[in-house]
Design an enzyme around this catalytic site. Structure first.
Site, PDB file in Angstrom:
ATOM      1  N   LYS A  22       0.837  -1.200   0.000  1.00 40.62           N
ATOM      2  CA  LYS A  22       0.000   0.000   0.000  1.00 40.62           C
ATOM      3  C   LYS A  22       0.874   1.253   0.000  1.00 40.62           C
ATOM      4  O   LYS A  22       0.687   2.156  -0.814  1.00 40.62           O
ATOM      5  CB  LYS A  22      -0.896   0.003   1.251  1.00 40.62           C
ATOM      6  N   ASN A  23       1.838   1.295   0.925  1.00 40.90           N
ATOM      7  CA  ASN A  23       2.615   2.527   1.073  1.00 40.90           C
ATOM      8  C   ASN A  23       3.505   2.804  -0.133  1.00 40.90           C
ATOM      9  O   ASN A  23       3.789   3.960  -0.435  1.00 40.90           O
ATOM     10  CB  ASN A  23       3.451   2.482   2.362  1.00 40.90           C
ATOM     11  N   CYS A 118      -4.798   8.518   9.567  1.00 38.57           N
ATOM     12  CA  CYS A 118      -5.005   7.819  10.845  1.00 38.57           C
ATOM     13  C   CYS A 118      -4.727   8.763  12.013  1.00 38.57           C
ATOM     14  O   CYS A 118      -3.793   9.555  11.954  1.00 38.57           O
ATOM     15  CB  CYS A 118      -4.037   6.640  10.963  1.00 38.57           C
ATOM     16  N   ARG A 123       1.424  14.306  13.485  1.00 40.61           N
ATOM     17  CA  ARG A 123       1.803  14.071  12.096  1.00 40.61           C
ATOM     18  C   ARG A 123       1.812  15.332  11.232  1.00 40.61           C
ATOM     19  O   ARG A 123       1.024  15.477  10.291  1.00 40.61           O
ATOM     20  CB  ARG A 123       0.894  13.006  11.470  1.00 40.61           C
ATOM     21  N   ASP A 308       4.593   0.161  12.102  1.00 42.34           N
ATOM     22  CA  ASP A 308       3.353  -0.407  11.559  1.00 42.34           C
ATOM     23  C   ASP A 308       3.143  -1.871  11.948  1.00 42.34           C
ATOM     24  O   ASP A 308       2.105  -2.455  11.616  1.00 42.34           O
ATOM     25  CB  ASP A 308       3.340  -0.277  10.030  1.00 42.34           C
ATOM     26  N   ARG A 400      -8.634   0.108   4.592  1.00 42.10           N
ATOM     27  CA  ARG A 400      -7.672   1.033   3.983  1.00 42.10           C
ATOM     28  C   ARG A 400      -6.361   0.322   3.672  1.00 42.10           C
ATOM     29  O   ARG A 400      -5.648   0.722   2.761  1.00 42.10           O
ATOM     30  CB  ARG A 400      -7.373   2.194   4.950  1.00 42.10           C
TER      31      ARG A 400
END
Ligand code: UD1
Length: 422
Positions: A22-23, A118, A123, A308, A400
């Site tokens: 995903k990233n 999230c 952030r 993560d 997600r």
């Protein structure tokens, strides 16, 4: 809103295919904005975050077609007609900020809403902005939007990141490919997703050296071409599913998994008494019997233990023998899964950025709530090892980042189902 129902499980056996990251995909997609020729990504994951990025790129005028059941993304940015990334899309996903560098580099101006994502801490995006400023960008924050200009184009510069940021490295790397002259990124992130991005950009004609190390040097070029690129394996999905047989017993091979993607994580599993074997097919993890030992973990940028995978590892430590300390160094407020695990009978104390987890003999099923992407999957794993039923609500976070979680875990024998609309 959907929920996931998990029942305490026996052994798991079989193969789990691991999707593209995903990233990585979320940073490769905005790279389309750097060229007027097509960029095609293969091995793309089928996730709601990818749909959000698709919507964002389309809102700018890019063409994005999802082919082969979503595993191929064919993109073209020959007709970009809007340079404003709107709040309504950007707020859904922090990675939206990754359109800023490419748009600014190619068009000399861009307006991007400050992002959401999230809820795992403040952030900020200051490092993204500082990096672009070092390349000559003029920035203004107005009404929740970043207004960026580079009259005459971006220029190569020296960027000294005060702390390692994956996203800021990606934004700066993409922008620098079209800047005039040489850019040096010091204290750059070294994540496999950065290496994947650099490899794709190089296929497009970019001149980049040093990806995977802390110093990346980019020689700007006038234009980039199209390319076709396979998205690297998702190391976080890989690490997550490697834990499934550790929680439940059995033997599972994570197809396409590579040790170099999860070395620090596999080392901790080894310390905990679980060995991981690299085979031609992927990574094989087995737990036939024996206790899981408590081990301490400190999260750090790659090649350290990934933040993560912290929630999933915490869930495992809840059923380990002894007491472990988990230190979270990347994001504050990333222990929101702890109170939910406690509802399942776990013994966890959180003080600031450190969680102390004392293993219990048996977790108990409970209704719990997912608070972020990785927290949600940790609750599913815990539920698989718990006695009775666990219902994880608010699983939109899960969707997600994990494609078809119930299908993938169901196929290796997990008792898991999605309940629609609860
Ligand atoms: C990426 C990943 C995310 C992962 C994280 C760390 C994507 C889409 N997401 O997020 O899954 O958890 O890396 O591995 O790739 N920071 C600042 N200012 C900035 C940028 C970051 O202070 O401008 C701080 C953050 O608050 C955090 C730390 O730097 O404390 C690292 O964040 P960063 O590496 O940028 O994470 P993301 O790229 O957002």
């Amino acid at each position: 809103m959907d929920s996931i129902l998990v029942r305490g499980n026996g052994e798991l056996h079989g193969d789990i295919p691991i999707a593209g990251a995903k990233n990585a995909c979320l940073t490769l997609m905005p790279a389309t904005l750097l060229s007027d020729e097509p960029l095609t990504l293969t091995n793309a994951p089928r996730l709601s975050d990818i749909k959000t990025m698709t919507t964002l790129l389309q809102s700018l005028g890019a063409e994005v077609s999802s082919l082969q059941d979503g595993q191929v993304l064919a993109m073209s940015s020959h007709n970009i007609n809007n340079h404003v990334a709107d709040y309504d899309i950007v707020r859904k996903m922090r990675a939206s900020i990754l359109v800023l560098g490419p748009m600014l580099a190619r068009y000399g101006h861009a307006v991007v809403s400050l992002p959401g994502g999230c809820a795992i801490g403040a952030r900020p995006v200051d490092l993204h902005l500082k990096a672009l400023e070092a390349m000559g960008a003029e920035l203004e924050l107005k009404d929740g939007y970043i207004h960026a200009k580079a009259p005459g184009g971006l220029k190569g510069g020296i960027v000294n990141f005060p702390l390692v940021s994956v996203g800021a490295t990606e934004n700066a790397l993409m922008a620098a490919t079209l800047a005039k002259g040489t850019t040096v990124l010091n204290n750059a992130a070294r994540e496999p997703e950065i290496v994947d991005l650099a490899q794709c950009l190089r296929k497009m004609g970019a001149q980049i050296e040093g990806e995977g190390s802390s110093t990346i040097t980019i020689q700007g070029v006038d234009r980039l071409n199209g390319a076709t690129h396979p998205v690297v394996t998702d190391r976080i999905e890989l690490g997550t599913y490697m834990l499934a047989p550790v929680f439940c017993g059995g033997e599972v091979t994570c197809l396409g998994g590579r040790m170099d993607l999860v070395a620090a994580f596999a080392e901790k599993l080894d310390e905990a008494g679980i060995s991981v074997e690299e085979t031609d097919k992927g990574l094989k993890v087995a737990r036939r019997n024996g206790l899981i030992r408590a081990v301490d973990v400190t999260t750090a940028p790659f090649p350290g233990f990934p933040t993560d995978l912290q929630a999933q590892f915490m869930a495992l430590m809840c059923i380990a023998e002894g007491t472990s300390k988990l230190e979270e160094n990347i994001f504050e407020n990333r222990f929101m899964h702890a109170p939910e695990l406690i509802r399942m009978g776990a013994d966890i104390e959180v003080h600031g950025g450190t969680a102390t987890v004392t293993g219990v003999k048996q977790l108990k099923g409970a209704p719990v709530m997912a608070t972020d992407l990785r927290a949600s999957v940790s609750l599913i794993l815990a539920g698989m090892a718990a006695e009775g039923e666990t219902v994880v609500s608010r699983v939109y976070h899960l969707d997600r980042g994990y494609e078809r979680v119930e299908e993938k875990l169901g196929a290796i024998g997990a008792h898991i189902e999605r309940i629609s609309g609860v």
